[in-house]
Design a protein around this motif. Structure first.
Motif: not given
Length: 481
Positions: A84-91, A476-479, A113-123
């Motif tokens: 994943x790329x950089x994100x805030x995730x509330x489990x 980005x924050x998820x969900x 999480x399609x927006x950050x999938x495969x982004x390797x920490x970018x963001x």
């Protein structure tokens, strides 16, 4: 052979096993992918097994069962394999949405999480150099928080501390005060002092200690520091003119004051008016600890019920500006012994609320009592509402905010019958509502709320959140809402 059978319940053993598996996954997500995970706004970064289990003890709604580690572990396991790329995730919120979807875990996350999938920490973008100007109570706690965030998930990099040199062994003493704290306990990690280079290395991060009495003469670029964000913890200057001295130093781009700012300076309470910060702002105030403690709660009440008028009484821990024993003090009453007296004094927090929440301008009065405790304060909000409510309804609203609301990082809630001030040492919430103390009179329009706040640690977390905003750290924050 000795009996090694566990005395713990099977449910606990299962939670413990899953939490043990979760720890390295959460660490990897943070350090390698810049993913910050939380449960109802409570960060899981650098937390241990028991901390993770405790974070799961809340329910999303009153009628729901507490969150289970079994519900969040499959999500964490799958996320760790998604690069994943950089994100805030509330489990907690993610788990609730997954349950409602009825989908397979991977299919659900692929979509969510399609927006950050495969982004390797970018963001995160380029790292932001941070300098602490002053290294007192707030300065050292800010250092602890920034160091705890180092290594992933944050673009902030603590590079230097600026202080006046008070003795030949000044560096050793500064390091010792960072290492040990009578209120907040020992520093979690290792600290090494290099007196030849004036460097303190904490958990692998080199912090340059710069000695100066004049902010305009410091050359930060000589230490490889560029476009620094200076956090002024001294309180020596509180207006644009004084704080602009920092901007004259080589290598400084922005300044944040950890005290109420004067004049037209923006006073920011993160979560309430932090969107007012623009890229063009060079000098900003993070307001006071009390303003941060009460404003998020007041915003919830104002938005839902409307506040006609009210009074704020703060019962505040003593601070360094008071005397240990009776002696001269330029302020009234503060010259009397802080450890022996309740000291009636003033607070500007009630009026300062209006700088973050303009709709309350002129509606609040305030006063303060300093008491003989070293940390954790309480604000008593006596509010006349426009819309009637009840204790049960008001508490339910504030509890829900603390779990799933947009201010869940600022507003906490507790309804334990035995809590006292020391139970809130180390709380990272701006303020925590004591639900069992809430009062509402017969007509339902006079509400009295008791709000605890760690005036050192909770405030310091709010300051760091403002720094992140000023640094342009927006992930980005998820969900998604």
């Amino acid at each position: 052979m000795a009996d090694t059978a566990s005395t713990q319940t099977p449910e606990w053993n299962t939670q413990q096993e899953l939490a043990e598996r979760m720890v390295p996954l959460l660490g990897s997500l943070y350090r390698e992918n810049n993913v910050v995970t939380s449960i109802y706004g409570r960060s899981l970064v650098n937390r241990g097994v028991i901390d993770i289990i405790k974070a799961h003890r809340y329910a999303r709604r009153v009628q729901d069962a507490p969150l289970s580690v079994a519900a969040t572990y499959p999500l964490v396991e799958a996320m760790a394999a998604m690069d994943l790329g950089a994100a805030n995730v509330d489990l907690a919120e993610l788990a609730a949405r997954h349950k409602e979807s009825g989908q397979d875990v991977q299919a659900f996350l692929d979509a969510e999480l399609a927006e950050v999938k495969g982004k390797g920490g970018e963001g995160l973008g380029e790292p932001q150099d941070v300098v602490l100007y002053g290294f007192g109570r707030i300065g050292r706690l800010l250092a602890r928080i920034l160091l705890d965030h180092a290594g992933g998930g944050s673009k902030l990099r603590l590079r230097a501390v600026v202080v006046r040199k008070n003795s030949e062994d000044d560096l050793v003493k500064r390091a010792s005060l960072l290492r040990r704290d009578s209120i907040h306990g020992p520093f979690d990690g290792t600290i090494v002092v290099d007196e030849d280079r004036n460097v303190i290395t904490a958990n692998g991060t080199e912090i340059q200690v710069i000695y100066s009495n004049d902010p305009t003469t410091v050359d930060y670029t000589a230490h490889g520091i560029k476009d620094a964000l200076v956090i002024d913890n001294t309180g020596r200057w509180r207006d644009d003119e004084g704080l602009s001295q920092h901007l004259q130093a080589k290598g400084v781009k922005k300044v944040l004051l950890t005290a109420p700012g004067k004049g037209e300076m923006k006073n920011i309470v993160f979560g309430v008016n932090s969107d007012d910060i623009t890229p063009e702002d060079t000098i900003v105030s993070a307001a006071s600890c009390t303003t941060n403690g009460i404003t998020p709660v007041l915003k919830v009440i104002q938005d839902d019920y409307g506040i006609d008028h009210g009074h704020v009484e703060t019962v505040h821990a003593y601070t360094n500006d008071q005397n240990l024993t009776d002696n001269f003090h330029k302020g009234s009453r503060r010259g009397r012994s802080a450890g022996l007296n309740m000291v009636l004094t003033e607070t500007g927090a009630a009026k300062a609320v209006a700088k973050a929440l303009p709709e309350l301008k002129g509606k609040l009065s305030g006063n303060a009592i300093r008491v003989p405790t070293p940390d954790v304060s309480m604000a008593i909000l006596n509010l006349e509402l426009n819309k009637a409510t009840s204790v049960e309804e008001l508490n339910a609203r504030l509890k829900q905010e603390s779990l799933t609301g947009v201010l869940r990082g600022q507003v906490g809630y507790v309804d334990s019958p035995e809590v006292v001030s020391t139970d809130f040492v180390g709380s990272d919430r701006a303020g925590v509502v004591d639900g069992l103390a809430t009062l509402v009179n017969n007509d339902g329009k006079n509400a009295i709320l008791y709000v605890w706040y760690d005036n050192e640690y909770g405030y310091s977390h709010q300051v760091v959140r403002v720094v992140e905003k000023m640094a342009g750290q927006q992930v980005p924050t998820f969900p998604k809402a």
